[in-house]
Scaffold this motif. Structure first.
Motif, PDB file in Angstrom:
ATOM      1  N   ALA A  55     -37.804 -36.944  53.645  1.00 26.71           N
ATOM      2  CA  ALA A  55     -37.483 -36.866  54.765  1.00 26.71           C
ATOM      3  C   ALA A  55     -36.378 -35.586  55.501  1.00 26.71           C
ATOM      4  CB  ALA A  55     -37.146 -38.298  55.566  1.00 26.71           C
ATOM      5  N   PRO A  56     -35.278 -35.651  54.840  1.00 27.61           N
ATOM      6  CA  PRO A  56     -34.363 -34.574  55.302  1.00 27.61           C
ATOM      7  C   PRO A  56     -34.610 -33.098  54.885  1.00 27.61           C
ATOM      8  CG  PRO A  56     -33.244 -36.064  53.553  1.00 27.61           C
ATOM      9  CD  PRO A  56     -34.524 -36.854  53.789  1.00 27.61           C
ATOM     10  N   THR A 142     -42.379 -42.685  67.632  1.00 23.95           N
ATOM     11  CA  THR A 142     -41.628 -43.359  68.739  1.00 23.95           C
ATOM     12  C   THR A 142     -40.241 -43.333  68.527  1.00 23.95           C
ATOM     13  OG1 THR A 142     -41.751 -45.386  67.492  1.00 23.95           O
ATOM     14  CG2 THR A 142     -43.525 -44.886  69.100  1.00 23.95           C
ATOM     15  N   SER A 143     -39.618 -42.900  67.302  1.00 22.26           N
ATOM     16  CA  SER A 143     -38.283 -42.783  66.910  1.00 22.26           C
ATOM     17  C   SER A 143     -38.311 -41.941  65.619  1.00 22.26           C
ATOM     18  CB  SER A 143     -37.468 -43.888  66.713  1.00 22.26           C
ATOM     19  OG  SER A 143     -36.459 -43.954  66.104  1.00 22.26           O
ATOM     20  N   ILE A 144     -37.472 -40.885  65.592  1.00 21.58           N
ATOM     21  CA  ILE A 144     -37.569 -39.869  64.498  1.00 21.58           C
ATOM     22  C   ILE A 144     -36.851 -40.550  63.334  1.00 21.58           C
ATOM     23  CG2 ILE A 144     -35.277 -38.871  65.397  1.00 21.58           C
ATOM     24  CD1 ILE A 144     -38.065 -37.384  63.076  1.00 21.58           C
ATOM     25  N   PHE A 145     -35.738 -41.496  63.524  1.00 21.38           N
ATOM     26  CA  PHE A 145     -35.181 -42.303  62.727  1.00 21.38           C
ATOM     27  C   PHE A 145     -36.125 -43.294  61.886  1.00 21.38           C
ATOM     28  CE2 PHE A 145     -32.001 -41.050  66.110  1.00 21.38           C
ATOM     29  CZ  PHE A 145     -30.941 -40.312  65.044  1.00 21.38           C
ATOM     30  N   ASP A 146     -36.881 -43.954  63.075  1.00 18.55           N
ATOM     31  CA  ASP A 146     -37.863 -44.837  62.129  1.00 18.55           C
ATOM     32  C   ASP A 146     -38.763 -44.073  61.317  1.00 18.55           C
ATOM     33  OD1 ASP A 146     -39.120 -47.556  62.090  1.00 18.55           O
ATOM     34  OD2 ASP A 146     -40.681 -46.295  62.840  1.00 18.55           O
ATOM     35  N   LEU A 154     -45.908 -36.870  58.868  1.00 20.97           N
ATOM     36  CA  LEU A 154     -46.449 -35.993  59.728  1.00 20.97           C
ATOM     37  C   LEU A 154     -45.721 -36.078  61.058  1.00 20.97           C
ATOM     38  CD1 LEU A 154     -50.464 -36.409  59.919  1.00 20.97           C
ATOM     39  CD2 LEU A 154     -49.004 -34.244  59.614  1.00 20.97           C
ATOM     40  N   GLN A 155     -45.206 -37.273  61.212  1.00 20.61           N
ATOM     41  CA  GLN A 155     -44.267 -37.474  62.469  1.00 20.61           C
ATOM     42  C   GLN A 155     -42.998 -36.584  62.217  1.00 20.61           C
ATOM     43  OE1 GLN A 155     -43.657 -41.701  63.129  1.00 20.61           O
ATOM     44  NE2 GLN A 155     -45.667 -42.329  63.455  1.00 20.61           N
ATOM     45  N   ILE A 156     -42.469 -36.586  60.854  1.00 19.90           N
ATOM     46  CA  ILE A 156     -41.237 -35.831  60.823  1.00 19.90           C
ATOM     47  C   ILE A 156     -41.511 -34.276  61.228  1.00 19.90           C
ATOM     48  CG2 ILE A 156     -39.665 -34.800  59.256  1.00 19.90           C
ATOM     49  CD1 ILE A 156     -40.131 -37.720  57.699  1.00 19.90           C
ATOM     50  N   VAL A 157     -42.945 -33.767  60.551  1.00 19.90           N
ATOM     51  CA  VAL A 157     -43.293 -32.532  60.726  1.00 19.90           C
ATOM     52  C   VAL A 157     -43.564 -32.187  62.661  1.00 19.90           C
ATOM     53  CG1 VAL A 157     -45.311 -31.006  60.798  1.00 19.90           C
ATOM     54  CG2 VAL A 157     -44.401 -32.235  58.747  1.00 19.90           C
ATOM     55  N   VAL A 158     -43.960 -33.098  63.205  1.00 22.46           N
ATOM     56  CA  VAL A 158     -44.258 -32.992  64.637  1.00 22.46           C
ATOM     57  C   VAL A 158     -42.997 -32.848  65.364  1.00 22.46           C
ATOM     58  CG1 VAL A 158     -44.905 -33.982  66.868  1.00 22.46           C
ATOM     59  CG2 VAL A 158     -46.491 -33.889  64.852  1.00 22.46           C
TER      60      VAL A 158
END
Length: 419
Positions: A55-56, A142-146, A154-158
């Protein structure tokens, strides 16, 4: 990668095979399974470390890279042509890997024991519920931390795309945020380097565990996988040469002559970065102007690693075949799109393909521990894909130079050296 580390990798592979064979031959099935559990402990720790950095690493490298892409866009025509070639070559590499793995079926018919699979049965339900609607909705966190906590790649990429684009669009480029992203990326790359130093131990454990429970016949499976990948890579090399010959004509022969030594260096060290200075020096000798080389190569090392993308598709499908998981055509197309995006964010790190493959498995609801199946032979394949990355980026630089009319007459000494 230095020679000492490469020797350590090879020694760990040989030792892992020997220890695994000894456990399989001289211990009872129950004792071999128990020994495999202890070997698997080392592999599990290594995989958890990789999962820890996903993730990081994706977030910082993508934000920094996208924020700088405004500079590439400012050069206008050259930037568009360069990125057009990169995207096309990436798509061809990914699609070729998918087609060849279906043709060769390297993982088909393999029955794995719980010691290898981690006790995980194929989660078919997670793929059956995969639809276009759920995929599109799932793109937005809905939350980048989640998303980071769950490694939702994919959510991290977006989110990274939004942040990077916002930084690039600001008049002052938000220098503090840029510096934070760049320094964060450097820190995560350094952490990744620390983690990858444990690769010899993980390779030993992965091979010992697999062979202790599956027997020496597992080497036949690995042999089929390795040979299949190199055959696929040979097809990609042929396509790259054909494309170069189509655009450059006979100049393509001189091009491949100049990049021969850098490709061999990348192959022997399993590092495409090791060949970078030699490509930078060699391409101008065949007429590629240095300003084109200096622009295309750095971008290529982040956005055009053809060998790595070919491997990501081939290895991911091999793992799924080995575990009896089948993806629909729609799911495979989504997989290619996912690999296209995620491979751009972390292409510059050692063993980046492992991180990308693990993220892909996780996205499709598969156990990330399944990546241990390819861990044992990853170094052998890393050598080939590193050389392919060098070839792909060199062809890209020469083609862009030809399109821009910046391909000069070659140095006579360089032409003589290629004969």
């Amino acid at each position: 990668m230095n020679k000492r580390f490469a020797i350590l990798i090879i020694a760990s592979m040989v030792l892992g095979v020997a220890v695994g064979w000894g456990c399989n031959q001289f211990l009872s099935p129950e004792q071999a399974a128990e020994a495999a559990k202890w070997f698997k402990l080392g592999t599990d720790l290594f995989l958890r470390l990789i999962k820890m950095i996903i993730a990081p690493l994706v977030f910082t490298t993508l934000v920094a890279g996208i924020a700088h892409m405004e500079d590439a866009a400012s050069v206008g025509r050259i930037g568009v042509k360069t990125m057009g070639w990169f995207i096309t070559a990436s798509a061809v590499s990914l699609l070729l890997g998918l087609l060849m793995v279906h043709l060769l079926q390297p993982g088909a018919g393999l029955v794995l024991s719980d010691a290898v699979t981690g006790g995980s049965a194929p989660p078919a339900a997670s793929t059956e519920g995969f639809t276009l609607q759920t995929f599109i909705v799932h793109l937005v966190p809905t939350s980048i931390f989640d998303a980071m906590a769950k490694n939702e790649i994919l959510q991290i990429v977006v989110f990274s795309l939004f942040v990077g684009t916002a930084v690039a669009s600001l008049d002052n480029k938000a220098p503090q945020i840029m510096e934070l992203a760049e320094q964060g990326a450097q820190i995560m790359l350094k952490v990744t380097g620390f983690v990858m130093k444990l690769a010899p131990l993980a390779i030993f454990c992965a091979l010992a565990s697999a062979i202790a429970t599956q027997g020496i016949s597992m080497l036949v499976v690995y042999g089929k996988f390795v040979l299949g990948f190199y055959a696929t890579m040979g097809v990609l090399w042929a396509l790259l040469f054909a494309a170069a010959f189509f655009v450059l004509g006979k100049r393509a022969i001189a091009l491949f002559g100049v990049i021969r030594d850098p490709a061999l260096l990348a192959f022997s060290t399993a590092s495409s970065e090791a060949a970078y200075p030699r490509i930078l020096d060699g391409l101008p000798k065949i007429g590629v102007r240095r300003r084109i080389v200096s622009f295309v190569l750095p971008l290529g090392y982040s956005f055009n690693l053809d060998g790595s993308m070919l491997y990501c598709t081939f290895a991911t499908m091999f793992i799924l075949q080995a575990h009896g998981v089948h993806l629909s055509i729609q799911q495979q197309i989504f997989m290619l799109a996912l690999l296209m995006v995620t491979s751009k964010g972390i292409a510059g790190i050692p063993r980046a393909s492992l991180v990308v493959i693990m993220a892909t498995l996780t996205h499709f609801g598969m156990p990330d521990a399944w990546i241990a199946l390819v861990l044992g032979v990853d170094h052998l394949l890393d050598m080939g894909r590193s050389a392919t990355n060098v070839v792909g980026n060199s062809v890209a630089a020469a083609v862009v130079a030809k399109w821009e009319g910046e391909l000069d007459d070659p140095d006579p000494e360089a032409e003589a050296a290629t004969v």
